[in-house]
Design a protein around this motif. Structure first.
Motif, PDB file in Angstrom:
ATOM      1  N   SER A  51       0.842  -1.192   0.000  1.00 24.57           N
ATOM      2  CA  SER A  51       0.000   0.000   0.000  1.00 24.57           C
ATOM      3  C   SER A  51       0.880   1.245   0.000  1.00 24.57           C
ATOM      4  O   SER A  51       1.833   1.347   0.771  1.00 24.57           O
ATOM      5  N   VAL A  79     -12.197  -0.028  -5.350  1.00 28.27           N
ATOM      6  CA  VAL A  79     -12.077   0.577  -4.022  1.00 28.27           C
ATOM      7  C   VAL A  79     -13.340   1.414  -3.851  1.00 28.27           C
ATOM      8  O   VAL A  79     -13.415   2.566  -4.264  1.00 28.27           O
ATOM      9  N   ASN A  80     -14.356   0.789  -3.262  1.00 30.79           N
ATOM     10  CA  ASN A  80     -15.710   1.318  -3.310  1.00 30.79           C
ATOM     11  C   ASN A  80     -16.307   1.532  -1.927  1.00 30.79           C
ATOM     12  O   ASN A  80     -16.142   0.692  -1.037  1.00 30.79           O
ATOM     13  N   SER A  99      -6.993  -3.553   3.870  1.00 28.64           N
ATOM     14  CA  SER A  99      -6.263  -2.501   3.175  1.00 28.64           C
ATOM     15  C   SER A  99      -6.152  -1.240   3.998  1.00 28.64           C
ATOM     16  O   SER A  99      -7.150  -0.556   4.241  1.00 28.64           O
ATOM     17  N   SER A 102      -6.888   2.003   1.421  1.00 29.58           N
ATOM     18  CA  SER A 102      -8.247   2.468   1.152  1.00 29.58           C
ATOM     19  C   SER A 102      -8.826   3.198   2.347  1.00 29.58           C
ATOM     20  O   SER A 102      -9.575   4.172   2.186  1.00 29.58           O
ATOM     21  N   LEU A 106     -10.085   7.014   2.292  1.00 30.16           N
ATOM     22  CA  LEU A 106     -11.424   7.378   2.747  1.00 30.16           C
ATOM     23  C   LEU A 106     -11.351   8.484   3.787  1.00 30.16           C
ATOM     24  O   LEU A 106     -12.128   9.449   3.747  1.00 30.16           O
ATOM     25  N   LEU A 138     -16.980   0.036   3.241  1.00 35.73           N
ATOM     26  CA  LEU A 138     -15.815   0.144   2.369  1.00 35.73           C
ATOM     27  C   LEU A 138     -15.362  -1.241   1.962  1.00 35.73           C
ATOM     28  O   LEU A 138     -15.118  -2.089   2.816  1.00 35.73           O
ATOM     29  N   ILE A 140     -12.756  -3.496  -0.983  1.00 37.97           N
ATOM     30  CA  ILE A 140     -11.627  -3.324  -1.897  1.00 37.97           C
ATOM     31  C   ILE A 140     -11.384  -4.591  -2.700  1.00 37.97           C
ATOM     32  O   ILE A 140     -11.872  -5.670  -2.370  1.00 37.97           O
ATOM     33  N   ASP A 175     -16.955   5.514  -5.945  1.00 35.49           N
ATOM     34  CA  ASP A 175     -15.601   5.078  -6.289  1.00 35.49           C
ATOM     35  C   ASP A 175     -14.616   6.070  -5.673  1.00 35.49           C
ATOM     36  O   ASP A 175     -14.601   7.249  -6.016  1.00 35.49           O
ATOM     37  N   LEU A 176     -13.760   5.599  -4.753  1.00 36.23           N
ATOM     38  CA  LEU A 176     -12.895   6.528  -4.032  1.00 36.23           C
ATOM     39  C   LEU A 176     -11.835   7.152  -4.929  1.00 36.23           C
ATOM     40  O   LEU A 176     -11.432   8.308  -4.719  1.00 36.23           O
ATOM     41  N   PHE A 190      -2.212   3.632  -5.742  1.00 33.14           N
ATOM     42  CA  PHE A 190      -2.606   2.749  -4.650  1.00 33.14           C
ATOM     43  C   PHE A 190      -1.437   1.949  -4.097  1.00 33.14           C
ATOM     44  O   PHE A 190      -1.402   1.645  -2.908  1.00 33.14           O
TER      45      PHE A 190
END
Length: 284
Positions: A51, A79-80, A99, A102, A106, A138, A140, A175-176, A190
């Motif tokens: 990451s 990544v939602n 993760s 993510s 966020l 969240l 991923i 979608d982030l 990412f």
């Protein structure tokens, strides 16, 4: 001495890892992002596609390959944030433990909107967790991609891949990476391929990775077809998903990474990258 690699082998890195042949003296294990982050930081592996936020947090000890990334300009699809209320009205968001990246993204995006919902660790699919009382979840990786399609699919033949849906059945999928682009206008990186500065990868491994990436990008339809079968998704959806990725850590990707680092980890040590092939490069 054996050089140990730790791969996060989600579909989004299939164009690099699917055809990778490890050179003599290199071994590899796989895991989810948080597992590979820990494996690298504890030196159980010597290199990992970790990451980006962990690379930033540990910039005093780590260096990254200068021409490898997992980045996007705009939507990423995997990544939602799944939610049943408008973003400004969210109270409880379930976070994945898989993760750190993510979660950090966020948090940056929520701060940018002046929002402070309760963030709680919880595992399960988006729809399962929404049904238990969370108004945001969240998710991923490959599971997030499948769950996005589970909410908005199936796509009709008339659906264009440049105007994919994001709302259905009372659930909105934010979608982030797309939110990051709206906020900054930059790509979002990412992951990078990082290693401890005192133990860089052997040149044969880096060359093998570059050859595998060239092979994967050059045969993207085949890669997408194989992974569409594994994911249970339409091939055109997976191919569009892979088309979006930027794998070379180019100047715009570094710019976005630098901006995210300033927002997520103020006061971090300078980010360091090895020299590009055939280029002498200063660090900083």
């Amino acid at each position: 001495m054996t050089y140990r690699a730790g791969w996060i082998h989600f579909t989004n890195v299939a164009p690099i890892l699917d055809s990778l042949v490890l050179p003599a003296g290199v071994t590899a294990i796989t895991g989810v992002p948080t597992e590979m982050n820990e494996a690298l930081l504890s030196r159980r592996v010597d290199i990992a596609n970790i990451s980006a936020v962990e690379f930033i947090r540990n910039a005093d000890a780590l260096e990254a390959l200068p021409d490898f990334s997992v980045a996007v300009l705009g939507p990423v699809y995997s990544v939602n944030l799944f939610h049943t209320q408008p973003l400004a009205e969210l109270h409880r968001i379930a976070l994945t433990s898989q993760s750190a990246m993510s979660v950090a993204l966020l948090e940056v995006l929520l701060r940018g909107r002046g929002l402070s919902p309760v963030l709680e660790r919880a595992e399960g699919t988006a729809e399962e967790l929404l049904a238990t009382g969370f108004d945001g979840v969240l998710r991923i990786g490959d599971s997030a991609l499948r769950e996005w399609y589970g909410v908005v699919g199936p796509l009709t033949p008339e659906t264009t891949m440049t105007s994919l849906p994001h709302t259905a059945r009372g659930i909105t999928v934010t979608d982030l990476a797309e939110e990051w682009f709206a906020l900054t206008g930059h790509p979002f990186t990412f992951a990078v391929w990082a290693y401890h500065r005192d133990n860089p990868p052997p040149p044969a491994l880096v060359q093998a990775m570059r050859e595998a990436r060239r092979e994967g990008i050059g045969h993207l339809a085949g890669v997408a077809g194989r992974h569409a079968l594994k994911l249970g998704l339409p091939e055109r959806v997976v191919q569009h998903y892979l088309w979006n990725f930027r794998y070379h850590l180019e100047a715009p990707d570094r710019l976005g990474l630098t901006e995210f680092a300033a927002m997520a980890v103020p006061g971090h040590a300078p980010l360091r990258f090895g020299p590009r092939p055939g280029v002498l490069e200063t660090t900083g």
